[in-house]
Design a protein around this motif. Sequence first.
Motif, short mmCIF file in Angstrom:
data_model
loop_
_atom_site.label_atom_id
_atom_site.label_comp_id
_atom_site.label_asym_id
_atom_site.label_seq_id
_atom_site.Cartn_x
_atom_site.Cartn_y
_atom_site.Cartn_z
N ALA A 53 -22.12 25.51 3.54
CA ALA A 53 -21.81 24.91 2.25
C ALA A 53 -20.99 23.66 2.28
N VAL A 54 -20.05 23.64 3.41
CA VAL A 54 -19.18 22.25 3.40
C VAL A 54 -20.11 21.47 3.90
N ALA A 55 -20.93 21.47 4.86
CA ALA A 55 -21.90 20.50 5.40
C ALA A 55 -22.64 19.97 4.44
N ALA A 56 -23.65 20.78 3.63
CA ALA A 56 -24.26 20.15 2.60
C ALA A 56 -23.49 19.33 1.60
N ALA A 57 -22.27 19.81 1.08
CA ALA A 57 -21.59 19.03 0.25
C ALA A 57 -21.19 17.60 0.99
N LEU A 58 -20.86 17.74 2.34
CA LEU A 58 -20.47 16.33 2.76
C LEU A 58 -21.57 15.49 3.03
N ALA A 59 -22.76 15.98 3.25
CA ALA A 59 -23.90 15.06 3.41
C ALA A 59 -24.14 14.44 1.77
N GLU A 60 -23.75 15.11 0.81
CA GLU A 60 -24.31 14.57 -0.51
C GLU A 60 -22.66 13.73 -1.05
N ALA A 61 -21.74 13.88 -0.46
CA ALA A 61 -20.63 13.63 -1.08
C ALA A 61 -20.58 11.62 -1.29
N ASP A 62 -20.18 11.31 -2.35
CA ASP A 62 -19.91 9.75 -2.59
C ASP A 62 -18.31 9.50 -2.44
N VAL A 63 -17.54 10.82 -2.74
CA VAL A 63 -16.23 10.50 -2.58
C VAL A 63 -15.35 11.66 -1.98
N LEU A 64 -14.45 11.61 -1.07
CA LEU A 64 -13.68 12.70 -0.64
C LEU A 64 -12.03 12.69 -1.27
N PHE A 65 -12.03 13.94 -2.03
CA PHE A 65 -10.50 13.74 -2.58
C PHE A 65 -9.95 14.72 -1.66
N THR A 66 -8.76 13.86 -0.85
CA THR A 66 -7.85 14.53 0.03
C THR A 66 -6.72 14.73 -0.26
N CYS A 67 -5.91 15.49 0.56
CA CYS A 67 -4.39 15.69 0.31
C CYS A 67 -3.94 16.20 1.58
N TRP A 68 -2.62 16.67 1.74
CA TRP A 68 -2.15 17.17 3.15
C TRP A 68 -3.18 18.24 3.85
N GLY A 69 -2.92 18.02 5.16
CA GLY A 69 -3.89 18.74 6.27
C GLY A 69 -5.28 18.28 5.78
N ALA A 70 -5.75 17.18 5.48
CA ALA A 70 -6.98 16.71 5.58
C ALA A 70 -7.59 16.32 7.05
#
Length: 342
Positions: A53-70
């Motif tokens: 699920a993460v791999a699919a979302a990463l392939a489509e992502a325009d933006v990463l919304f990050t915080c501590w531990g990214a």
Amino acid sequence: MHHATDNRPAVLLAMGPGIAERLFADRHRDRLATLARTDPRLIAHDLAAATPAVAAALAEADVLFTCWGATPLTAEILDRAPRLRAVVHAAGSVKHHITDACWERGIAVTSAAAANALPVAEYTLAAILFAGKHVLRSAQRYEKLRTDYDWRRELAGAGNYRRTVGIVGASRIGRRVIELLRPFDVDVLLYDPYVSAAEAAGLGVVPAELDELCGRSGIVTVHAPQLPATRHMLDARRLALMPDGTTVINTARGSLIDETALLAELVSGRLHAVLDVTDPEVPPADSPLYTLPNVLLTPHIAGSLGNELHRLTDLSLDELERFAAGLPFADPVHSAALNHSA
């Protein structure tokens, strides 16, 4: 109802376990849902070992919304995110996850460092004012004596009127501390090699070399970034320059002070300290820092905590809204600036 022409950015949340739950209240999830075509419940804890699920979302992502531990955004991970155009970091420093590969690909980066600076400066202001009034020592004396002791004589040298406060580093936090000190009758010295005399005058402070600042200040507070050049900038020699009874405040990084040298000054009782950070970050169990009467030791709480995390979220969602509208970030991170900032 969103149609096939939905042109809102796809956003993937990427941060350590348990953080999103503290960062996002219901109102934030609702706002994210209106700004992005994203599942706000999907949180990538480890992009390097992505679930399907993460791999699919990463392939489509325009933006990463990050915080501590990214996860650090290596070239390998960015290769799996071909559409990625921006990283919105809902915390302070981006150094642990933004790599050269991000800059090489022209990815836009913003952080909530400006928001995270505010609670650190508030903690520092409280520490300065309490140090000037000798609050910690008075409370301990009162607890011990439990009577109306002669505190007026003991505190003859205390007080915040025309006390000299030395600020080491005109970082975002250092500048915010300077602003917060304006209403008070204190004299502020500033050491920062990047600040000109004209800029110091504009800030309302007196520029000073570090040795001079140490020699003249009754309170010294450290707000420099952690860099090879700033390691142990307050060493045994500079600590020795400080007048008897000076309070050293550190809300930056433990490595900026030679802790062995500081401990010697604290054990002798000559100096006082308010330490929110140490080196190592948790002192060993037998460290005198836990029990010395002239030390206030806190577990790295000056930065955003509790409801203050929502300030980071609000600011980051503002930036995401700007991105979605095709506008540049209000507070972009520039790669060149990272060489001499936190």
